[in-house]
Design a protein around this motif. Structure first.
Motif, PDB file in Angstrom:
ATOM      1  N   MET A   1     -21.454   8.701 -12.212  1.00  0.00           N
ATOM      2  CA  MET A   1     -21.071   7.018 -11.958  1.00  0.00           C
ATOM      3  C   MET A   1     -19.595   7.358 -11.946  1.00  0.00           C
ATOM      4  SD  MET A   1     -20.427   3.186 -12.486  1.00  0.00           S
ATOM      5  CE  MET A   1     -20.230   1.834 -11.939  1.00  0.00           C
ATOM      6  N   GLY A   2     -18.780   7.624 -10.109  1.00  0.00           N
ATOM      7  CA  GLY A   2     -17.263   7.662 -10.558  1.00  0.00           C
ATOM      8  C   GLY A   2     -16.355   7.712 -11.507  1.00  0.00           C
ATOM      9  N   VAL A   3     -14.993   7.656 -11.172  1.00  0.00           N
ATOM     10  CA  VAL A   3     -14.113   6.870 -12.437  1.00  0.00           C
ATOM     11  C   VAL A   3     -13.435   5.867 -10.693  1.00  0.00           C
ATOM     12  CG1 VAL A   3     -12.022   7.046 -14.024  1.00  0.00           C
ATOM     13  CG2 VAL A   3     -13.650   8.907 -13.836  1.00  0.00           C
ATOM     14  N   ILE A   4     -13.005   4.884 -11.697  1.00  0.00           N
ATOM     15  CA  ILE A   4     -12.308   3.764 -11.575  1.00  0.00           C
ATOM     16  C   ILE A   4     -11.644   3.514 -11.064  1.00  0.00           C
ATOM     17  CG2 ILE A   4     -12.491   1.183 -10.013  1.00  0.00           C
ATOM     18  CD1 ILE A   4     -15.562   0.953 -10.550  1.00  0.00           C
ATOM     19  N   LEU A   5     -10.520   4.032  -9.989  1.00  0.00           N
ATOM     20  CA  LEU A   5      -8.964   3.991 -10.805  1.00  0.00           C
ATOM     21  C   LEU A   5      -8.747   2.447 -10.235  1.00  0.00           C
ATOM     22  CD1 LEU A   5      -6.366   4.861 -11.976  1.00  0.00           C
ATOM     23  CD2 LEU A   5      -6.076   6.042 -10.057  1.00  0.00           C
ATOM     24  N   GLU A   6      -8.378   2.109 -10.991  1.00  0.00           N
ATOM     25  CA  GLU A   6      -6.969   0.252 -10.846  1.00  0.00           C
ATOM     26  C   GLU A   6      -6.050   0.180 -10.917  1.00  0.00           C
ATOM     27  OE1 GLU A   6     -10.152  -2.711 -10.414  1.00  0.00           O
ATOM     28  OE2 GLU A   6      -8.390  -4.064 -10.599  1.00  0.00           O
ATOM     29  N   LYS A   7      -5.121  -0.161  -9.810  1.00  0.00           N
ATOM     30  CA  LYS A   7      -3.452  -0.596 -10.781  1.00  0.00           C
ATOM     31  C   LYS A   7      -3.612  -1.469  -9.884  1.00  0.00           C
ATOM     32  CE  LYS A   7      -2.375   4.631 -12.438  1.00  0.00           C
ATOM     33  NZ  LYS A   7      -2.081   3.928 -13.561  1.00  0.00           N
ATOM     34  N   ILE A   8      -2.200  -2.227 -10.151  1.00  0.00           N
ATOM     35  CA  ILE A   8      -1.478  -3.600  -9.452  1.00  0.00           C
ATOM     36  C   ILE A   8      -0.127  -3.542  -9.052  1.00  0.00           C
ATOM     37  CG2 ILE A   8      -0.192  -5.348  -9.097  1.00  0.00           C
ATOM     38  CD1 ILE A   8      -3.653  -5.470  -9.317  1.00  0.00           C
ATOM     39  N   ILE A   9       0.084  -3.063  -7.434  1.00  0.00           N
ATOM     40  CA  ILE A   9       1.678  -2.189  -7.045  1.00  0.00           C
ATOM     41  C   ILE A   9       2.208  -2.933  -6.307  1.00  0.00           C
ATOM     42  CG2 ILE A   9       2.532   0.190  -5.700  1.00  0.00           C
ATOM     43  CD1 ILE A   9      -0.121   0.910  -6.321  1.00  0.00           C
ATOM     44  N   SER A  10       3.783  -3.574  -6.798  1.00  0.00           N
ATOM     45  CA  SER A  10       4.501  -4.104  -6.051  1.00  0.00           C
ATOM     46  C   SER A  10       5.512  -3.401  -4.955  1.00  0.00           C
ATOM     47  CB  SER A  10       5.321  -5.114  -7.166  1.00  0.00           C
ATOM     48  OG  SER A  10       4.382  -5.989  -7.331  1.00  0.00           O
ATOM     49  N   VAL A  11       5.550  -3.917  -4.063  1.00  0.00           N
ATOM     50  CA  VAL A  11       6.645  -3.280  -2.707  1.00  0.00           C
ATOM     51  C   VAL A  11       7.652  -4.112  -2.675  1.00  0.00           C
ATOM     52  CG1 VAL A  11       7.366  -1.585  -0.957  1.00  0.00           C
ATOM     53  CG2 VAL A  11       5.055  -1.407  -2.429  1.00  0.00           C
ATOM     54  N   ILE A  12       8.914  -3.670  -2.619  1.00  0.00           N
ATOM     55  CA  ILE A  12      10.256  -4.462  -1.944  1.00  0.00           C
ATOM     56  C   ILE A  12      10.881  -3.504  -0.736  1.00  0.00           C
ATOM     57  CG2 ILE A  12      11.970  -5.325  -2.684  1.00  0.00           C
ATOM     58  CD1 ILE A  12       9.922  -5.580  -5.318  1.00  0.00           C
ATOM     59  N   ASP A  13      10.045  -3.858   0.236  1.00  0.00           N
ATOM     60  CA  ASP A  13      10.813  -2.650   1.429  1.00  0.00           C
ATOM     61  C   ASP A  13      12.195  -4.139   2.116  1.00  0.00           C
ATOM     62  OD1 ASP A  13      11.465  -2.239   3.931  1.00  0.00           O
ATOM     63  OD2 ASP A  13       9.483  -2.228   4.679  1.00  0.00           O
ATOM     64  N   ILE A  14      13.585  -4.067   1.573  1.00  0.00           N
ATOM     65  CA  ILE A  14      14.701  -4.140   2.256  1.00  0.00           C
ATOM     66  C   ILE A  14      14.961  -3.477   3.398  1.00  0.00           C
ATOM     67  CG2 ILE A  14      16.968  -4.472   1.731  1.00  0.00           C
ATOM     68  CD1 ILE A  14      16.220  -5.062  -1.153  1.00  0.00           C
ATOM     69  N   GLY A  15      14.457  -4.778   4.705  1.00  0.00           N
ATOM     70  CA  GLY A  15      15.269  -3.351   6.688  1.00  0.00           C
ATOM     71  C   GLY A  15      16.226  -4.608   6.760  1.00  0.00           C
ATOM     72  N   SER A  16      16.154  -3.995   8.394  1.00  0.00           N
ATOM     73  CA  SER A  16      17.271  -4.944   8.840  1.00  0.00           C
ATOM     74  C   SER A  16      17.571  -6.535   9.120  1.00  0.00           C
ATOM     75  CB  SER A  16      17.780  -3.781   9.711  1.00  0.00           C
ATOM     76  OG  SER A  16      17.661  -2.352   9.813  1.00  0.00           O
ATOM     77  N   ASN A  17      15.414  -6.660   9.113  1.00  0.00           N
ATOM     78  CA  ASN A  17      15.315  -7.524  10.179  1.00  0.00           C
ATOM     79  C   ASN A  17      14.783  -8.491   9.363  1.00  0.00           C
ATOM     80  OD1 ASN A  17      14.196  -9.714  11.910  1.00  0.00           O
ATOM     81  ND2 ASN A  17      12.694  -8.879  12.742  1.00  0.00           N
ATOM     82  N   THR A  18      13.970  -7.898   8.211  1.00  0.00           N
ATOM     83  CA  THR A  18      12.806  -8.810   6.660  1.00  0.00           C
ATOM     84  C   THR A  18      13.162  -7.957   5.978  1.00  0.00           C
ATOM     85  OG1 THR A  18      10.978  -7.371   7.198  1.00  0.00           O
ATOM     86  CG2 THR A  18      11.136  -9.815   7.993  1.00  0.00           C
ATOM     87  N   VAL A  19      13.282  -9.385   4.533  1.00  0.00           N
ATOM     88  CA  VAL A  19      12.463  -8.215   3.428  1.00  0.00           C
ATOM     89  C   VAL A  19      11.478  -8.438   3.269  1.00  0.00           C
ATOM     90  CG1 VAL A  19      13.895  -8.516   0.789  1.00  0.00           C
ATOM     91  CG2 VAL A  19      15.247  -8.682   2.731  1.00  0.00           C
ATOM     92  N   LYS A  20      10.619  -8.218   2.304  1.00  0.00           N
ATOM     93  CA  LYS A  20       9.715  -8.443   1.943  1.00  0.00           C
ATOM     94  C   LYS A  20       9.093  -7.833   0.386  1.00  0.00           C
ATOM     95  CE  LYS A  20       6.523  -8.101   5.370  1.00  0.00           C
ATOM     96  NZ  LYS A  20       5.813  -8.326   6.584  1.00  0.00           N
ATOM     97  N   LEU A  21       8.044  -8.625  -0.056  1.00  0.00           N
ATOM     98  CA  LEU A  21       7.553  -8.236  -0.882  1.00  0.00           C
ATOM     99  C   LEU A  21       6.012  -8.216  -0.577  1.00  0.00           C
ATOM    100  CD1 LEU A  21       6.846  -8.241  -3.953  1.00  0.00           C
ATOM    101  CD2 LEU A  21       6.901 -10.703  -4.314  1.00  0.00           C
TER     102      LEU A  21
END
Length: 299
Positions: free
Chosen positions: A1-21
């Motif tokens: 059985m393979g290794v299960i890699l699990e992470k929680i990742i947050s991204v904040i993207d600051i653009g010209s039109n939207t700011v997104k999380l």
């Protein structure tokens, strides 16, 4: 059985039109969105000219900085609840071109450390993300944001040449008084001024970005033939944003930019000789996460 890699990742993207999380679960090499919030801040409209002893400068206004701080303060509370394993916060065109970018970053440091992507980084990560969703041996990848348009060529499944142009959807607003396109040829000429026809044609184009993805809601297709795209443009170019929003169930803010995106994709397909447009569900956020994670780089 393979290794299960699990992470929680947050991204904040600051653009010209939207700011997104976006908060993802990363498991076995796949990104699964768990939480998404977009704020139509339109930072591009807060990019103003300012006179100084050293000449005219382009800056994010005090109000624009204050509005961004309000959004990031809210996002930080959301992020803290999820306790992510990794956090990536980045800004693109609108902050990159601002002469007061250092002041902007300093004002935001209580919330997030923000990385400003270069033109090449923005184009490359967007193309890399698109290729995670669309199998493209040879073709063109276009990411149309609010402030800039990134174009990368792909050959033999490799990203080759990337360029960034000041041709985001918000740069076309002069052609849309009251939200309706009145000078199509002028808008097409604006694109041709920056992008010249290459020595060879490309059959396929991949489109990235929220305004381009809105086209799939209008056409109900992720693969759009050039003839279908042009028919769609002819149908929506005389509609108001409110009419587009109501008919196609697209947010009114996105409806304000979808015609610009359709026109730009049509003209770019003319320039590059493309017959088919594929719309990718992945883009810069997924590209920057997986490239950084796979390479073991630190965000």
């Amino acid at each position: 059985m393979g290794v299960i890699l699990e992470k929680i990742i947050s991204v904040i993207d600051i653009g010209s039109n939207t700011v997104k999380l976006v908060i993802y679960k990363y498991k076995n090499g796949k990104l699964i969105p768990k939480y998404t919030q977009s704020i139509y801040l339109r930072l591009f409209n807060y990019l103003i000219k300012s006179n100084s002893p050293h000449g005219e400068k382009l800056i994010i206004s005090k109000k624009g900085i204050s509005k961004t701080k309000e959004v990031l303060e809210h996002f930080k509370k959301e992020v803290d609840e999820y306790k992510p394993d990794k956090l990536i916060a980045f800004a693109t065109y609108v902050i990159r071109v601002a002469d007061n970018k250092d002041e902007f970053l300093n004002e935001m440091k209580d919330y997030f450390d923000i990385r400003i992507l270069s033109e090449q980084e923005e184009a490359y990560y967007s193309a890399y993300g698109a290729l995670l969703n669309i199998n493209l041996e040879s073709g063109i990848i276009c990411d149309m944001g609010g402030g800039s348009l990134e174009v990368c060529s792909v050959k033999n499944n490799d990203i080759e040449h990337c360029n960034s142009y000041p041709l985001g959807t918000l740069y076309f607003k002069d052609f849309f008084p009251d939200g309706i396109l009145i000078n199509e040829e002028g808008a097409r000429n604006k694109i041709r001024k920056f992008i010249k026809k290459p020595s060879q044609n490309f059959e396929t184009m991949v489109g990235v970005g929220g305004s381009i993805r809105a086209l799939s809601k209008i056409t109900h297709k992720k693969k759009i033939e050039k003839t279908v795209l042009d028919k769609t443009l002819n149908k929506i170019k005389n509609m108001t944003p409110n009419e587009i929003s109501e008919k196609y169930m697209i947010s009114e803010r996105r409806s304000e930019t979808v015609v610009s995106a359709a026109l730009a994709m049509s003209e770019l397909m003319n320039i590059y000789g493309c017959k088919t447009l594929y719309i990718s569900k992945y883009g810069i956020r997924e590209g920057i996460i997986l490239k950084l994670l796979l390479n073991g780089e630190k965000p």
